[in-house]
Design an enzyme around this catalytic site. Sequence first.
Site, PDB file in Angstrom:
ATOM      1  N   GLY A  83       9.348 -30.355 -77.268  1.00 55.90           N
ATOM      2  CA  GLY A  83       9.144 -29.171 -76.243  1.00 55.90           C
ATOM      3  C   GLY A  83      10.271 -29.040 -75.195  1.00 55.90           C
ATOM      4  O   GLY A  83      10.476 -28.049 -74.540  1.00 55.90           O
ATOM      5  N   GLY A  84      11.101 -29.845 -75.445  1.00 52.50           N
ATOM      6  CA  GLY A  84      12.552 -29.601 -74.601  1.00 52.50           C
ATOM      7  C   GLY A  84      12.568 -30.273 -73.330  1.00 52.50           C
ATOM      8  O   GLY A  84      13.845 -30.106 -72.664  1.00 52.50           O
ATOM      9  N   ARG A 125       1.141 -42.359 -72.326  1.00 54.12           N
ATOM     10  CA  ARG A 125       0.497 -41.781 -73.330  1.00 54.12           C
ATOM     11  C   ARG A 125      -0.493 -42.776 -74.125  1.00 54.12           C
ATOM     12  O   ARG A 125      -1.325 -42.696 -74.793  1.00 54.12           O
ATOM     13  CB  ARG A 125       1.843 -41.476 -74.236  1.00 54.12           C
ATOM     14  CG  ARG A 125       2.511 -40.350 -73.790  1.00 54.12           C
ATOM     15  CD  ARG A 125       3.568 -40.124 -74.840  1.00 54.12           C
ATOM     16  NE  ARG A 125       4.010 -38.642 -74.032  1.00 54.12           N
ATOM     17  CZ  ARG A 125       5.007 -38.389 -74.731  1.00 54.12           C
ATOM     18  NH1 ARG A 125       5.836 -38.890 -75.580  1.00 54.12           N
ATOM     19  NH2 ARG A 125       5.789 -37.062 -74.087  1.00 54.12           N
ATOM     20  N   ASP A 175      14.545 -44.635 -92.796  1.00 57.12           N
ATOM     21  CA  ASP A 175      15.784 -44.875 -93.720  1.00 57.12           C
ATOM     22  C   ASP A 175      16.919 -45.631 -93.013  1.00 57.12           C
ATOM     23  O   ASP A 175      17.413 -46.570 -93.668  1.00 57.12           O
ATOM     24  CB  ASP A 175      16.524 -43.505 -94.304  1.00 57.12           C
ATOM     25  CG  ASP A 175      15.370 -42.502 -94.966  1.00 57.12           C
ATOM     26  OD1 ASP A 175      14.384 -43.195 -95.287  1.00 57.12           O
ATOM     27  OD2 ASP A 175      15.900 -41.655 -95.394  1.00 57.12           O
ATOM     28  N   THR A 186      14.074 -33.655 -83.148  1.00 59.79           N
ATOM     29  CA  THR A 186      14.737 -32.799 -82.110  1.00 59.79           C
ATOM     30  C   THR A 186      14.287 -31.409 -81.834  1.00 59.79           C
ATOM     31  O   THR A 186      13.757 -30.855 -80.840  1.00 59.79           O
ATOM     32  CB  THR A 186      16.144 -33.061 -81.842  1.00 59.79           C
ATOM     33  OG1 THR A 186      16.755 -34.440 -82.297  1.00 59.79           O
ATOM     34  CG2 THR A 186      16.874 -32.575 -80.673  1.00 59.79           C
TER      35      THR A 186
END
Length: 1004
Positions: free
Chosen positions: A540-541, A834, A775, A536
């Site tokens: 780039g936000g 993408r 995990d 997080t």
Amino acid sequence: MAHLIDEVLFQSGNKFKNRIVMAPMTIQSAFFDGGVTQQMITYYAARSGDAGAVIVESAFVENYGRAFPGALGIDTDGKIAGLKQLADAIKAKGSKAILQIYHAGRMATPEFNGGHKPISASPVAALRDNAETPLEMTEEQIEEMIELFGNAVNRAIIAGFDGVEIHGANTYLIQQFFSPHSNRRNDRWGGNIEKRTTFPLAVLAKTKQVAQSHNKTDFIVGYRFSPEEIEEPGIRFEDTMFLLDKLATEGLDYFHFSMGSWARNSIVNPEDKEPLINKYRQLQSEAVASVPVIGVGGIAQTGDAQKALAQGYDMVAVGKGYLVEPTWATKALNNETCAEFADIAQQEALLIPTPLWDIMDYMIVDSAAEAEKHQRIKELQGIEIRFQPGTYTAYGRGHNGDLPVTVTFSEDEILEIVVDSSRESDGIANPAFERIPQQIVDEQTLNIDVISGATVSSQAVIDGVSNAVDLAGGHSEALRVKARKAVEWIAQTIEESADVVVIGGGGAGLSAALTALDKGKSVILLEKFPAIGGNTVRTGGWVNAAEPAWQGDFAALAGEKETLMALAETPESEFAGEYLDDFRTLKSQLDDYFNQHDHGNKYLFDSVELHRIQTYLGGKRTDLNGETIYGQYDLVKQLTSRSMESIDWLSEKGIEFERGLVDIAVGALWRRAHKPKRPKGVEFVDKLQKRILEQNGRIITDTRATDLIVEDGKVVGVKAIQANGNELIVKASHGVVMTSGGFGANTQMIKKYNTYWKNIADDIKTTNSPALVGDGIEMGEKVGAELVGMGFAQLMPIGDPKSGALLTGLIVPPENFVFVNQKGKRFVDECGTRDKLADSFFDNGGTVYMIADAEIRKTAANTSDETIAREISEGIILEADTLEELADKIGVPQAEFVQTIKQYNTCVEQGHDPEFNKSAFGLKVEQGPFYATPRQPSIHHTMGGLKIDTSTRVIGMDGNVIAGLYAAGEVTGGIHAGNRLGGNALIDIFTFGRIAGESAADLV
Ligand SMILES: Cc1cc2nc3c(=O)[nH]c(=O)nc-3n(C[C@H](O)[C@H](O)[C@H](O)COP(=O)(O)OP(=O)(O)OC[C@H]3O[C@@H](n4cnc5c(N)ncnc54)[C@H](O)[C@@H]3O)c2cc1C
Ligand SMILES: Cc1cc2nc3c(=O)[nH]c(=O)nc-3n(C[C@H](O)[C@H](O)[C@H](O)COP(=O)(O)O)c2cc1C
């Protein structure tokens, strides 16, 4: 238990004088045609004598079945004379001479086989980079191949070998016939496991028949096998035991495992820790039990060999040990230490041919250089370090340029270190700036470990202090090797409890923790790294949420209306039933919009339904097995309809969004990103963390959760290990929220599950934090959680070719992207998803260039003028005054490149791209200086994970909720399906993170 020195008697009546054999190892030194060279004879002779047998490297039975350059062959009678010299040399020294025979099948790359296409049981390519799809063998070719194996055995006998080892391992042809991955036939050679044994059995029968025809009743026949395959479908250990039983029933002298470690457990079920040899002994049939078995892999010393025999093997094979210790058996039998490395000067003495020496680099040490280094360290450790007392400022290299470090010295001590991290840390706590200085001062040494997840910052501090030491007349080289105090580890078990326990301090975990606190619950958040933030903090936000009232204030861009028109025309047959109503609603919204547009009201359209439909279409993918996946409707609906609620919640928690711009992330499909004013994800992590601490939430870092504690079928807590060795047990009265992120930094795990990409290279880079290795998925699986969508990992097309990082270079909005390939040409719609972009990058040679001009540069939100200047000096960005010059710098033809840009500018002017249909246009590329940022796909996001319901309760394999366990964020699956839209992950973590905190607090 057998002893190393004991004889082994075989069914054929032949025997080995002891239990040690030299493992077959290809030394890549045969003649171009596969004939034996004098160098090979000398090499093998030097290693013969003391071992019961020397198994000579794999010899190809047919000219186009080679797996290596310089491979040995037994495919023609002309090779018999050389092979005879080889067998004689081994036997004359006193070891039995066994020859391994093989055909590489689909592993016989055209490169080593005169350009010939490989053959195999079925036309299925191996799962490795650039694997060729083989031709399927006809029945006739199969029969012929068995004859070729027979001819090879015939030659081995004439050459005087004591036996042959049938190479049924290492993914070569014989294994390919047994493997359900490579054998998809439906005739007598395949179709079920029984039929898949036909070829190996036929090769064995042929071998015995040829030996019989020579009256060689004591001719030794061994069979080497790889016990499992990781492929899906693939050979499982029980399948191998089925095959071995069949082979043993036919009769043969020995079996030979092929593994990297004799003690290995299953690679298919790594959680099953039972060594395979134990399983072998448990599952063996009577026939298998009567055949001696060789263990191999990692046997370096006598002790290892003895342990292997004690564990259940009848003999041991030694590979690499024999490379560096030609009399390994003599040493082992005399209980002497065997060499494990060769000195750089020993190649000649060890008679190792150069092609082999070249691949042994990890076993070769430069003793003289090592000794010199040790001597130097000793000298340095003897130096008394003195300083000119005072305060000095020096610099290390941080993420954002020079990091100032101010150090105060007395005559003989470092008294204080102050790091000016204002340009680095962006306000978020970075443990490197606190812990590293403290450790240096406490221990008075620069011999300090860097902190995981903060390596660059740690190194910057150490280097800064080191430079200050030199300014103060100290001796930084000596301080860098000064011994550290031994750390005393007193591991203890600590118990804690809270209402809600959260695992992982990324955005999902922080949102869950804060929501539970808001509901009056006590919360403990465990984070395995020294700092919270996970992926997080790296973002780039960009957070997607449809907010039409705000977006409608912005003008539509050229091309956007056309994109919506094309979407509206998508046939309904492309939609899963549950999405159809939303699509119809969207179409009527669009009709209204097109109408307004035509009347001059050209604003930026958006709606919750458009977001939902784009999430659905963007995620709908079909994998290599023909399976189609799309986002689970109830989860996608929840995500898209509650997204604005999340933006409002974030604003309420103090996150300041930039309202003057509607942004779009790469692969987002639409301009709906809310972006914080402070660049990157730091704003979320910083503000949420502050709120949590203010509300007495506890964040415990350096603490890795390892297991969920289950009592009476309910998850009631977490077991964790702390960096200081302590075990922490945290009980949760309400629930445990799993927010440990994805597994983008675990390439092996991605490869294990991947069903989407043709190839994932072992050395592919990642944009992710190294903490993200799956995990939580493993912990969830251990308590019976169901996993969904695991085969789909997202590649970020615009990764940095060197580091994998996303936010280096000039990352501008996609409408301003211009990508050119190594020929200087455009090749794709730059606004595409993408995966489409990544695929097109691979198709265009992997590395491509993002082109920008002076105006486009200004739209890069990821960077600053200072960073751009540094990246230009480091070659991360290439800069030139003219397009021609830029073409030279990136090595593409000038004329092509200039023409490409000219054509692109015309498309921008016309708002239409006839060649690639770019869906939105921003600026032209016209004003120097011009820039190119090289880019390459790296692993970015893992869409699969724990299955959850709309309350984020984790669902078990039996379809029931696992009580007490909630999950949110990248650790979950089901929402983004085959491809996550840019900007949709952050809205996912804040939306489902909040829901998870709420559900756990309310015991939903
Ligand atoms: C470079 C980059 C840029 C991105 N940009 C965007 C963007 O602009 N917009 C967008 O929507 N998405 C973006 N993404 C994707 C997005 O960042 C992630 O999907 C999202 O942040 C995941 O959040 P999370 O809370 O689930 O996991 P993370 O933020 O990754 O946090 C997981 C945390 O769990 C911890 N952890 C793991 N295992 C354990 C354990 N055993 N015990 C204790 N703690 C553990 C980790 O250390 C980590 O701190 C980007 C991703 C990357 C890598
Ligand atoms: C250089 C080299 C070449 C090898 N060639 C072969 C081969 O031709 N056939 C085969 O079955 N295994 C081959 N192997 C695998 C070895 O036989 C052995 O199983 C492996 O090296 C593990 O044993 P070790 O740890 O003692 O080296 C090769 C291994 C090495 C290091």
